[in-house]
Design an enzyme around this catalytic site. Structure first.
Site, PDB file in Angstrom:
ATOM      1  N   GLY A 104       0.802  -1.152  -0.144  1.00 19.51           N
ATOM      2  CA  GLY A 104      -0.040   0.003  -0.013  1.00 19.51           C
ATOM      3  C   GLY A 104       0.780   1.270  -0.082  1.00 19.51           C
ATOM      4  N   GLY A 105       0.540   2.034   0.759  1.00 17.65           N
ATOM      5  CA  GLY A 105       1.090   3.403   1.033  1.00 17.65           C
ATOM      6  C   GLY A 105       2.598   3.096   1.230  1.00 17.65           C
ATOM      7  N   GLY A 124      19.599   7.983 -35.004  1.00 16.45           N
ATOM      8  CA  GLY A 124      18.892   9.053 -33.980  1.00 16.45           C
ATOM      9  C   GLY A 124      19.568   9.163 -32.491  1.00 16.45           C
ATOM     10  N   ALA A 125      20.085   7.575 -32.255  1.00 18.93           N
ATOM     11  CA  ALA A 125      20.919   7.562 -31.038  1.00 18.93           C
ATOM     12  C   ALA A 125      21.898   8.344 -30.916  1.00 18.93           C
ATOM     13  CB  ALA A 125      21.334   5.918 -30.959  1.00 18.93           C
TER      14      ALA A 125
END
Ligand code: HXC
Length: 510
Positions: free
Chosen positions: A169-170, A404-405
């Site tokens: 949970g939290g 692109g790298a």
């Protein structure tokens, strides 16, 4: 007066016992230390100053009015790590499973507020079952207060979470909003809902380890940044990490005495790159040979191993390293590697840690799995992170910088301040074979012609010189002098100033 002092000592002794001897024994039986023992190990000897030892919960439902334990399941305060102030809270699993009540939350938020006010790191040691079920919405409200402070402090002070027991949970959501999460192998688990709830809702049968153990979170989910064998090792490594980190986003990196000559040359680097461009080599060797005293603190070592991220020092000052790893998937950029490196670059930028990038990347990974998984968005994260960074950026291309790298990995065009290449660098749109098969498609049947075209392409483009001729590369350097070159560049860039237009915040592709 003496009575009063004795009574204080008694109350302190009772608070120090937490959930009592039996539960402490059970905690030890599971191979875990208690909250206080952990704090003792984390902080410099005798430096811990505790806050709120006597705080108790205010719940009356389900018989809770008869079950009050001083401290209410969390030990909070401050101390030092190698002389530098840090704030700390440690969940006490022996008290209601370390679960969070309204009062328990107020102890944590007090420490969060103090840490922010004092601009010092905060470390949370987690071993807890989330919201205290008996308190209902009061506990949820408490978590909300903690979460909000996690976010306000993000990018201002380093926040570190160590998961040392079963956490739900939290107690996993608050760590998830901090900068670094470390786990203890075989003893710590992180899940939003535990195996029993999973069984009820999805009919899946899983163990805690399978659902949220250290292996899952360091290799599959990337929720955790590292895992250690036991409590002691984990806490010692957090001390080591703290030594690398600035106290806040204004202080600048710490400077430790260094006895490693910044001009040290390493001739073995001249033969690091194999003759065959498709043969891998270990990029970690370069990092270890460049940093001071071979001291490198790796982040997310077991996840997306095709990229390496971590902290080292040059001339005693912290530097963030990002490096493609040719040993894994040829160092290709995929979604996982891009996300991993983007988060690291943003951390460094937020805290004014200069970034050194070592590049050997054949491009982005093609394929439906990557495209369906959002490679465009995840790759853009790294491009975005480097482009928005204003810290000093020094890049060294050791071998491939394709497509692109090439742009993404801190190229000159997106903000690289000093961009070097080794003579072995190949800066091009793609490898020679792929390039020739596209631009000379008509010749594919003619092996001789293709071989000649490939040779021609290699001679023209498979080097650092086309980029250097355009000034995209500032200098082609000798591999053996890499440490000296980087040290000099970082020294020159130390007081770098960059102006950016005002904005509320950017809109990084999430
Ligand atoms: C009150 C709790 C508790 C809780 C554990 N305990 N979790 N008490 N509230 N949330 C108590 C147990 O009753 C037990 O008390 C003691 O702590 C030790 O727990 P065990 O179950 O015996 O230990 P273990 O078998 O190791 O299991 C640990 C555990 C499990 C995996 C954490 O206790 C568990 O699943 N707890 C509930 C987790 C949960 O659903 N929490 C709420 C999440 S919601 P005794 O007296 O018997 O020793 C939440 C909201 C936040 O957190 C919002 C997020 C966005």
């Amino acid at each position: 007066m003496k009575d009063m002092l004795e009574r204080l000592e008694e109350r302190r002794a009772q608070a120090r016992l937490g959930g009592g001897e039996k539960r402490i024994e059970a905690q030890h039986g599971r191979g875990k230390l208690t909250a206080r023992e952990r704090i003792e190990l984390l902080l410099d000897k005798g430096s811990f100053e505790e806050f709120d030892m006597f705080v108790e919960h205010r719940s009356t439902d389900f018989g809770m009015d008869k079950a009050k334990i001083p401290g209410d399941g969390v030990v909070t305060g401050w101390g030092t790590v190698n002389g530098r102030t840090v704030f700390v809270f440690a969940k006490d699993f022996t008290v209601f499973g370390g679960s969070l009540s309204e009062a328990h939350a107020q102890k944590i938020t007090k420490i969060q507020d103090m840490a922010l006010k004092m601009r010092a790191p905060i470390i949370g040691l987690f071993d807890a079952g989330g919201a205290r079920i008996q308190e209902g919405v009061a506990a949820l409200g408490g978590y909300g207060e903690v979460f909000k402070r996690n976010v306000i402090a993000s990018g201002v002070i380093p926040q570190i979470s160590v998961i040392m027991g079963p956490c739900a949970g939290g107690d996993v959501y608050s760590p998830a909003m901090t900068d670094f999460i470390f786990m203890v192998r075989d003893r710590s688990y992180m899940f939003v809902t535990g195996p029993d709830v999973v069984k009820t809702v999805t009919n899946e049968t899983v163990t805690s380890e399978e659902l949220g153990g250290a292996k899952v979170h360091t290799t599959k989910s990337s929720v955790a940044d590292g895992a250690y064998d036991n409590d002691v090792e984990a806490l010692l490594q957090v001390r080591r990490l703290i030594d690398f980190l600035p106290a806040n986003n204004m202080d600048g990196v710490p400077e430790l005495p260094s006895f490693d000559d910044p001009a040290r040359v390493d001739d073995s680097l001249d033969t690091l790159i194999p003759e065959n461009p498709n043969k891998p080599y270990d990029m970690k060797e370069l990092i270890l040979k460049v940093v001071d005293e071979a001291d490198f603190f790796e982040i997310q070592e077991s996840y997306a191993k095709n990229i390496i991220t971590g902290f080292g020092r040059i001339e005693g000052r912290t530097v963030g390293f990002v490096a493609n790893q040719p040993m894994v998937l040829a160092g290709v950029l995929d979604s996982d590697a891009s996300r991993k490196a983007a988060r690291f670059v943003r951390f460094c930028d937020a805290f004014n840690i200069p970034i050194v990038t070592f590049e050997d990347v054949p491009g982005f990974l093609p394929g439906t799995a990557q495209e369906y998984g959002g490679l465009i968005k995840h790759g853009a994260k790294l491009l975005f992170a480097y482009s928005e960074a204003t810290v000093p950026l020094v890049t060294v291309i050791t071998r491939k910088a394709f497509g692109g790298a090439y742009d993404v990995m801190a190229s000159k065009h997106i903000g690289g301040d000093v961009n070097y290449a080794w003579p072995t660098a190949q800066i091009a749109v793609m490898g020679a074979k792929g390039a020739v098969e596209i631009i000379f498609r008509q010749d594919i049947g003619d092996q001789e012609k293709i071989a000649a075209r490939t040779k021609e392409y290699e001679d023209r483009f498979m080097s650092p010189f086309v980029a250097a001729e355009r000034g995209y590369i500032d200098e082609v350097i000798m591999p053996h002098s890499t440490r000296r070159r980087i040290a000099r560049a970082l020294a020159m860039l130390r007081h770098k100033e960059t102006e950016r237009p005002w904005k509320k915040h950017d809109n990084i592709p999430l």
